[in-house]
Design an enzyme around this catalytic site. Structure first.
Site, PDB file in Angstrom:
ATOM      1  N   TYR A  27       0.794  -1.230   0.000  1.00 44.08           N
ATOM      2  CA  TYR A  27       0.000   0.000   0.000  1.00 44.08           C
ATOM      3  C   TYR A  27       0.824   1.277   0.000  1.00 44.08           C
ATOM      4  O   TYR A  27       0.262   2.367  -0.111  1.00 44.08           O
ATOM      5  CB  TYR A  27      -0.944  -0.001   1.216  1.00 44.08           C
ATOM      6  CG  TYR A  27      -1.899  -1.169   1.201  1.00 44.08           C
ATOM      7  CD1 TYR A  27      -2.951  -1.216   0.290  1.00 44.08           C
ATOM      8  CD2 TYR A  27      -1.742  -2.237   2.069  1.00 44.08           C
ATOM      9  CE1 TYR A  27      -3.821  -2.290   0.251  1.00 44.08           C
ATOM     10  CE2 TYR A  27      -2.613  -3.318   2.041  1.00 44.08           C
ATOM     11  CZ  TYR A  27      -3.635  -3.340   1.133  1.00 44.08           C
ATOM     12  OH  TYR A  27      -4.498  -4.408   1.095  1.00 44.08           O
ATOM     13  N   HIS A 104      -8.962   1.074  -5.731  1.00 50.54           N
ATOM     14  CA  HIS A 104      -8.101   0.214  -4.917  1.00 50.54           C
ATOM     15  C   HIS A 104      -6.658   0.652  -5.114  1.00 50.54           C
ATOM     16  O   HIS A 104      -6.218   0.837  -6.251  1.00 50.54           O
ATOM     17  CB  HIS A 104      -8.263  -1.257  -5.289  1.00 50.54           C
ATOM     18  CG  HIS A 104      -9.639  -1.750  -5.041  1.00 50.54           C
ATOM     19  ND1 HIS A 104     -10.091  -2.041  -3.766  1.00 50.54           N
ATOM     20  CD2 HIS A 104     -10.684  -1.931  -5.882  1.00 50.54           C
ATOM     21  CE1 HIS A 104     -11.358  -2.391  -3.843  1.00 50.54           C
ATOM     22  NE2 HIS A 104     -11.749  -2.325  -5.111  1.00 50.54           N
TER      23      HIS A 104
END
Length: 153
Positions: A27, A104
């Site tokens: 991430y 996302h």
């Protein structure tokens, strides 16, 4: 009379409050606060509403509130893990009349097989996956451009 500024809800689901410390190899090092600051800087005329919850019902309530607010232009949604499991979140998206773009940070199709399916994506106007924080910027840009197109129609 000048048009009212666009108002966009940026709604983040479970565990996204841990950005910057959670699996940074997937991430990145940016935090949720960094994301919000960057979007405000990149789109200074947009009235953003930012929300994050680890609770499915709170996300659904936020979508309903956005739909009931006549000034809301659209929603950028990162449903986190609920993307792959929540029929209720999918139904909430389908039940509102404002556009929702699913985002996302990681490429869900390059990850574990259970992440490959998005239950919520089919109810959204589009899905952006795997482009990091840039996906949020692209989603906002789409919502702003579609608002301009709607006014021209």
């Amino acid at each position: 009379m000048a048009d009212a500024p666009a108002s966009i809800l940026v709604l983040n689901g479970p565990n996204l409050n841990r950005l910057g410390s959670r699996e940074t190899d997937i991430y990145g090092a940016g935090t949720l606060a960094d994301l919000e600051r960057n979007l405000r800087s990149d789109f200074p005329t947009v009235a953003f509403v930012f929300a994050q919850s680890n609770h499915e019902g709170a996300l659904i309530d936020a979508l309903h509130r956005a739909a009931d607010d006549e000034g809301t232009t659209g929603v950028v949604l990162n449903g986190g893990g609920f993307t792959h499991t929540s029929v209720a979140l999918r139904d909430a998206i389908a039940a509102i009349d404002i556009p929702v773009v699913e985002v996302h940070i990681s490429n869900i199709h390059a990850r574990e097989p259970f992440r490959h399916e998005s239950l919520t994506g089919a109810a959204c106007v589009g899905v952006i996956t795997g482009l990091g924080f840039a996906g949020y910027r692209l989603a906002v840009r789409y919502l702003l451009e579609s608002q301009v197109e709607d006014r021209r129609s």
